[in-house]
Scaffold this motif. Structure first.
Motif, PDB file in Angstrom:
ATOM      1  N   UNK A 213      -6.710   4.966  -7.267  1.00  0.00           N
ATOM      2  CA  UNK A 213      -6.143   3.965  -6.366  1.00  0.00           C
ATOM      3  C   UNK A 213      -6.109   2.602  -7.070  1.00  0.00           C
TER       4      UNK A 213
ATOM      5  N   UNK B  75       0.869  -1.187   0.000  1.00  0.00           N
ATOM      6  CA  UNK B  75       0.000   0.000   0.000  1.00  0.00           C
ATOM      7  C   UNK B  75       0.896   1.223   0.000  1.00  0.00           C
ATOM      8  N   UNK B  76       0.526   2.236  -0.752  1.00  0.00           N
ATOM      9  CA  UNK B  76       1.300   3.481  -0.667  1.00  0.00           C
ATOM     10  C   UNK B  76       0.454   4.697  -0.974  1.00  0.00           C
ATOM     11  N   UNK B  77       0.847   5.775  -0.340  1.00  0.00           N
ATOM     12  CA  UNK B  77       0.307   7.094  -0.605  1.00  0.00           C
ATOM     13  C   UNK B  77       1.249   7.689  -1.654  1.00  0.00           C
TER      14      UNK B  77
ATOM     15  N   UNK C  39       3.809   0.909   2.774  1.00  0.00           N
ATOM     16  CA  UNK C  39       3.606  -0.136   3.767  1.00  0.00           C
ATOM     17  C   UNK C  39       3.493  -1.492   3.079  1.00  0.00           C
TER      18      UNK C  39
ATOM     19  N   UNK D 193      -6.476  12.797  -2.317  1.00  0.00           N
ATOM     20  CA  UNK D 193      -7.039  11.451  -2.481  1.00  0.00           C
ATOM     21  C   UNK D 193      -8.331  11.431  -3.289  1.00  0.00           C
TER      22      UNK D 193
ATOM     23  N   UNK E 113      -2.263   6.326  -6.025  1.00  0.00           N
ATOM     24  CA  UNK E 113      -2.081   5.564  -4.790  1.00  0.00           C
ATOM     25  C   UNK E 113      -2.329   4.066  -5.015  1.00  0.00           C
ATOM     26  N   UNK E 114      -1.953   3.271  -4.025  1.00  0.00           N
ATOM     27  CA  UNK E 114      -2.251   1.834  -4.099  1.00  0.00           C
ATOM     28  C   UNK E 114      -2.633   1.313  -2.730  1.00  0.00           C
ATOM     29  N   UNK E 115      -3.639   0.470  -2.716  1.00  0.00           N
ATOM     30  CA  UNK E 115      -3.992  -0.251  -1.489  1.00  0.00           C
ATOM     31  C   UNK E 115      -3.567  -1.704  -1.613  1.00  0.00           C
TER      32      UNK E 115
ATOM     33  N   UNK F  79       3.839  11.893  -2.530  1.00  0.00           N
ATOM     34  CA  UNK F  79       5.207  12.421  -2.530  1.00  0.00           C
ATOM     35  C   UNK F  79       6.179  11.688  -3.457  1.00  0.00           C
TER      36      UNK F  79
ATOM     37  N   UNK G 138       4.863   6.376   4.318  1.00  0.00           N
ATOM     38  CA  UNK G 138       3.851   6.427   3.247  1.00  0.00           C
ATOM     39  C   UNK G 138       3.917   5.214   2.312  1.00  0.00           C
TER      40      UNK G 138
END
Lengths: 249, 249
Positions: A239, A10-12, A89, A128, A57-59, A15, A87
């Motif tokens: 996402x 997962x990442x935000x 995981x 987001x 982003x990715x979950x 940045x 950011x």
């Protein structure tokens, strides 16, 4: 002994300059490779299921790498997280057969596009979602969204200048949901062309606003003309939710 | 004609040095004052219901300012938002009596403290929660949380070195909720001492982990000893949810 480790990540993306390292900034892939190299004390090459753009982003991105290590599979996750910024995981780390490849073995992917639909923007969703203050006709959006389901030549739904051997893709399902001021578009498909989900989202927003007709989807699929569709929606609303593999891993 | 305008404000505090401008960075108050000065073409002094620390967020901060303007009350919101960065949002703007003061007329405030409780951190909550990977006993936390309800001398629940005429405050209610991996602590009171909510949150986390006894709350209220309580929880988990005023505005 060389093993093949599959990671769920997962990442935000706020940045980062996307999944893959670009000349103008660092990619998420490289950050994970560097963390894995520190943990495994060897050079690591990470294969992702596919790229995500800057700000996306990715979950549940999936990636794999080969390494000669004796660390237990679940402890790899813990060790990597201890070496990663907050950011990014690692949600899971598992041993997979040596021949497994995150990119080529992917059977389908699900993306979600998030729209913040309200008169006033929400500070907590600015990175987001895409902010749309106009009233949106969800019924029309849903109808248009269904028209992308199936096996089609999606050439019109691809960013100009991108290369793909074939522009035929299969979309298995679409779904639209509203929760408070958030509208979420879910799409599952065999694969997606560059910017395909963001072009679908931008077109649906225009359909919702009444700026485009529902039929523009069919017309674009037939004529392959990018100009019939709406703008490419902003990356921060996108996402990557999950990547599915058919084989038991 | 001079009017008094009451604003309801949401902000993501991540990139600010708190509500009030500090020597080492810009405050949210100043950003709004500058936006209002541009819109109203006059110097604006904003009175907030109270300060929030660096990194603390708000979903319903209240502030007011006086200005000589003929802009309709609801259009002030729109004009300010057009002049504000996306991490600050004016949710409402209304005319109030000239004597209204956001700070002195506040009857009660509600804060929420967010804990991300999971083995693995979530990239999307890193700026909006405190991450606790240990197992937490929610029953004990709830029991301890109830002990702060009432009118007490909260001297032990105040950051060292802060000044307050009186350290007596009334907490009207507390509530703990769990949604997925998020634990949310809600507390409503007449007012809060500096760091009071974060000290309560830090103590409840220690109670949940089994590092502190529930009785530490009663003991601290009685002895006024800060050392009996837990650490001050991180600012990024704290949200000012709402400020209530008794008078009809």
């Amino acid at each position: 002994m060389v093993r093949n480790i599959k990671l769920t990540v997962a990442y935000d993306g706020t940045n980062y300059n996307g999944w893959q390292t670009q000349t103008n900034g660092i990619g998420i892939q490289e950050v994970i490779e560097n963390a894995a190299a520190r943990v495994m004390k060897q050079k690591i090459e990470l294969t992702g299921s596919g790229r995500t753009d800057s700000g996306v982003h990715a979950l549940g991105q999936v990636a794999n790498f080969k390494a000669d290590t004796r660390i237990e599979e679940q402890k790899i996750k813990i060790a990597l997280n201890a070496n990663l910024p907050h950011d990014i995981s690692i949600l899971d780390s598992v041993d997979v057969p040596l021949e497994f490849n995150s990119r080529f073995d992917a059977h389908d992917k699900t993306y979600m596009y998030q729209i913040y639909n309200s008169r006033v923007g929400n500070p907590f969703y600015r990175n987001y979602s895409t902010f749309v203050p106009s009233i949106l006709d969800m019924g029309k959006m849903e109808e248009a969204f269904k028209l992308v389901v199936g096996t089609h030549d999606f050439r019109a739904f691809m960013a100009a200048g991108s290369q793909a051997k074939t522009t035929v893709r299969t979309v298995y399902s679409t779904r639209i949901e509203k929760e408070g001021n958030l509208i979420r578009l879910y799409v599952t498909g065999s694969g997606f062309l560059y910017n395909m989900v963001r072009i679908i989202a931008g077109t649906l927003i225009d359909v919702g606003k009444g700026l485009k007709e529902i039929s523009c989807i069919e017309n674009a699929l037939e004529s392959k003309e990018r100009a019939l569709l709406g703008q490419t929606a902003a990356p921060e609303g996108l996402f990557l939710l999950s990547v599915n593999y058919n084989k038991v891993l």
